[in-house]
Design an enzyme around this catalytic site. Structure first.
Site, PDB file in Angstrom:
ATOM      1  N   LYS A 115       0.831  -1.210   0.000  1.00 33.81           N
ATOM      2  CA  LYS A 115       0.000   0.000   0.000  1.00 33.81           C
ATOM      3  C   LYS A 115       0.861   1.252   0.000  1.00 33.81           C
ATOM      4  O   LYS A 115       0.558   2.233  -0.669  1.00 33.81           O
ATOM      5  CB  LYS A 115      -0.942  -0.003   1.194  1.00 33.81           C
ATOM      6  CG  LYS A 115      -2.051  -1.002   0.955  1.00 33.81           C
ATOM      7  CD  LYS A 115      -3.234  -0.832   1.860  1.00 33.81           C
ATOM      8  CE  LYS A 115      -4.316  -1.804   1.417  1.00 33.81           C
ATOM      9  NZ  LYS A 115      -5.224  -2.170   2.456  1.00 33.81           N
ATOM     10  N   LYS A 213      -2.105 -10.325  -8.433  1.00 35.72           N
ATOM     11  CA  LYS A 213      -3.410 -10.625  -7.852  1.00 35.72           C
ATOM     12  C   LYS A 213      -4.455  -9.668  -8.429  1.00 35.72           C
ATOM     13  O   LYS A 213      -4.177  -8.485  -8.614  1.00 35.72           O
ATOM     14  CB  LYS A 213      -3.307 -10.399  -6.335  1.00 35.72           C
ATOM     15  CG  LYS A 213      -4.511 -10.755  -5.532  1.00 35.72           C
ATOM     16  CD  LYS A 213      -4.279 -10.406  -4.068  1.00 35.72           C
ATOM     17  CE  LYS A 213      -4.626  -8.978  -3.759  1.00 35.72           C
ATOM     18  NZ  LYS A 213      -5.888  -8.732  -3.080  1.00 35.72           N
ATOM     19  N   LYS A 216      -8.750  -4.315  -6.642  1.00 41.40           N
ATOM     20  CA  LYS A 216      -9.443  -3.074  -6.975  1.00 41.40           C
ATOM     21  C   LYS A 216      -8.466  -1.965  -7.335  1.00 41.40           C
ATOM     22  O   LYS A 216      -8.816  -1.041  -8.052  1.00 41.40           O
ATOM     23  CB  LYS A 216     -10.262  -2.601  -5.771  1.00 41.40           C
ATOM     24  CG  LYS A 216     -11.551  -3.335  -5.586  1.00 41.40           C
ATOM     25  CD  LYS A 216     -12.219  -2.883  -4.288  1.00 41.40           C
ATOM     26  CE  LYS A 216     -12.543  -4.075  -3.429  1.00 41.40           C
ATOM     27  NZ  LYS A 216     -12.792  -3.755  -2.033  1.00 41.40           N
TER      28      LYS A 216
HETATM   29  P1  ADP Z   1      -8.845  -5.686  -2.994  1.00 39.23           P
HETATM   30  O1  ADP Z   1      -7.522  -6.368  -2.793  1.00 39.23           O
HETATM   31  O2  ADP Z   1      -9.380  -5.869  -4.353  1.00 39.23           O
HETATM   32  O3  ADP Z   1      -8.857  -4.260  -2.526  1.00 39.23           O
HETATM   33  P2  ADP Z   1     -10.166  -6.322  -0.491  1.00 39.23           P
HETATM   34  O4  ADP Z   1      -8.913  -6.014   0.240  1.00 39.23           O
HETATM   35  O5  ADP Z   1     -11.335  -5.425  -0.254  1.00 39.23           O
HETATM   36  O6  ADP Z   1      -9.870  -6.459  -2.044  1.00 39.23           O
HETATM   37  O7  ADP Z   1     -10.577  -7.817  -0.126  1.00 39.23           O
HETATM   38  C1  ADP Z   1     -11.829  -8.281   0.306  1.00 39.23           C
HETATM   39  C2  ADP Z   1     -11.734  -9.798   0.479  1.00 39.23           C
HETATM   40  O8  ADP Z   1     -11.489 -10.409  -0.791  1.00 39.23           O
HETATM   41  C3  ADP Z   1     -10.585 -10.269   1.390  1.00 39.23           C
HETATM   42  O9  ADP Z   1     -10.983 -11.410   2.096  1.00 39.23           O
HETATM   43  C4  ADP Z   1      -9.483 -10.593   0.409  1.00 39.23           C
HETATM   44  O10 ADP Z   1      -8.572 -11.541   0.921  1.00 39.23           O
HETATM   45  C5  ADP Z   1     -10.283 -11.181  -0.746  1.00 39.23           C
HETATM   46  N1  ADP Z   1      -9.586 -10.992  -2.033  1.00 39.23           N
HETATM   47  C6  ADP Z   1      -9.204  -9.815  -2.568  1.00 39.23           C
HETATM   48  N2  ADP Z   1      -8.607 -10.000  -3.771  1.00 39.23           N
HETATM   49  C7  ADP Z   1      -8.626 -11.340  -3.988  1.00 39.23           C
HETATM   50  C8  ADP Z   1      -8.177 -12.175  -5.056  1.00 39.23           C
HETATM   51  N3  ADP Z   1      -7.606 -11.656  -6.129  1.00 39.23           N
HETATM   52  N4  ADP Z   1      -8.348 -13.512  -4.946  1.00 39.23           N
HETATM   53  C9  ADP Z   1      -8.956 -14.056  -3.861  1.00 39.23           C
HETATM   54  N5  ADP Z   1      -9.410 -13.331  -2.817  1.00 39.23           N
HETATM   55  C10 ADP Z   1      -9.251 -11.984  -2.867  1.00 39.23           C
END
Ligand code: ADP
Ligand code: TRP
Length: 346
Positions: A115, A213, A216
């Site tokens: 981050k 990965k 968002k």
């Molecule tokens: P992002 O990384 O897109 O900002 P968040 O941090 O809001 O997503 O994650 C919300 C949930 O989704 C968490 O439990 C996170 O581990 C899961 N998650 C986020 N990205 C992935 C991914 N690419 N594959 C599997 N799980 C994910």
């Protein structure tokens, strides 16, 4: 016998993607419907503050995520669905836990480093020096460093045994367990040690870069649950593929097609061998067309329900308020016990 407690949260930071769904949300719904757990699902609005959103965006995203929760199948009659910021004892527990957390542990968290590095331009990230990294860390907001302590408080406050999340959260869970152990050793058994629960797809990769990965923070590689059918078709058609033309699961040699196969298999429930057989002799393009239609069909009901909830913000607020009250009661009881243990309840 009381059911084991299961807790998870999602930040209201924008539209949900298929990684959030296959890594976390799908599991929330399955675990809720299994009837085996006392489930708490919340909107992590305080965590989202670390990204410095405008007040309007934070409110809009919070309501939208509440609608997502319901549209995907979470049910306030079965689970406690609430807003993190409404739980006052959370602040007290976060503070108490922070006094047991070495700063160095927070600064070495992978999610924190990622981050912080987002503040840099893409080209700068790869060739960053130690001095420059320290500079960016010092300039970052303190909430980003504290983030895992707040998350540990979210989990320990409800005595959670299970935490369904994607594998990017494992390090935070490890810290949560360490803090529970430290607290218990110093003040007597107070917390249980929680474990993460993963799906078969704990890390869905980006559609345009299978080495990264899906996240968002890189919307170009995301397949959003709200994407209209024509957008889903277009995105899957444009998704990168590997050299060769065989549709085969091989994460090392064929990371892109393997990622798409995993998405297919998780949604359809077909195992990988069966899928490979089904697509023997078929082209990438044929496979992608089928995958797009599968995704479109799978989320049709979600899209319909989400649309129907669009004008219902006051009903959504009522659900969150009522859930927050229930969670707040449990939290108040627990913080009372914690305060006695540490000697501030005279
Ligand atoms: P992002 O990384 O897109 O900002 P968040 O941090 O809001 O997503 O994650 C919300 C949930 O989704 C968490 O439990 C996170 O581990 C899961 N998650 C986020 N990205 C992935 C991914 N690419 N594959 C599997 N799980 C994910
Ligand atoms: N850090 C999690 C994420 O980025 C969100 C979160 C906050 C969470 N508190 C939590 C997840 C407690 C599980 C349990 O997705």
């Amino acid at each position: 016998m009381a059911k084991p407690v299961l807790v998870s949260g999602i930040q209201p930071t924008g539209k949900l993607h298929i990684g959030n769904y296959l890594g976390a949300l799908k599991n929330f719904v399955d675990l809720q419907n299994s009837g085996k757990y006392q489930c708490y699902f919340f909107i992590a609005d305080l965590h989202a503050l670390t990204e410095n959103p405008t007040a309007k965006d934070l409110t809009t995203n919070t309501i939208s995520l509440a609608a997502d929760f319901l549209a995907i199948g979470l049910d306030p009659k079965k689970s406690i669905i609430f807003q993190q910021s409404q739980i006052e004892p959370l602040q007290e527990l976060k503070w108490i836990l922070s006094t047991l957390t070495p700063v160095s542990e927070l600064l070495r968290m992978t999610a924190f480093k990622e981050k912080v590095l987002q503040a840099l331009k893409p080209g700068e990230r790869e060739k960053i020096t130690k001095e420059k990294f320290e500079e960016v860390v010092e300039a970052s907001n303190f909430g980003l460093a504290e983030y895992p302590v707040l998350m540990a408080a979210d989990i320990l406050l409800y005595d959670a045994k299970f935490v369904p999340v994607g594998d990017d959260q494992d390090q935070h869970l490890e810290l949560t367990r360490t803090l529970a152990r430290k607290f218990n050793a110093k003040f007597g058994k107070t917390f249980s040690e929680p474990n993460s629960l993963h799906t078969a797809t704990p890390r869905v990769m980006s559609l345009n870069d299978p080495a990264k990965k899906m996240s968002k923070s890189m919307p170009a590689g995301c397949l959003f649950l709200e994407d209209a059918p024509e957008i889903v078709r277009e995105k899957i058609k444009r998704a990168v593929t590997d050299s060769g033309n065989e549709i085969k699961y091989d994460e090392e040699k064929k990371p892109a097609i393997s990622n798409l196969l995993k998405i297919y298999s998780s949604i359809s429930g077909e195992n990988m061998q069966k899928l490979e057989k089904k697509y023997t002799g078929k082209t990438y393009s044929e496979f992608k067309t089928d995958l797009a239609e599968l995704v479109i069909l799978h989320f049709a009901d979600y899209r319909k329900k989400k649309k129907a909830l669009a004008g219902k913000s006051s009903a959504l607020k009522t659900i969150l308020t009522s859930g927050s009250k229930k969670a707040g009661k449990v939290a108040a009881r627990k913080i009372g016990e914690i305060k006695k243990k540490i000697g501030i309840s005279l």
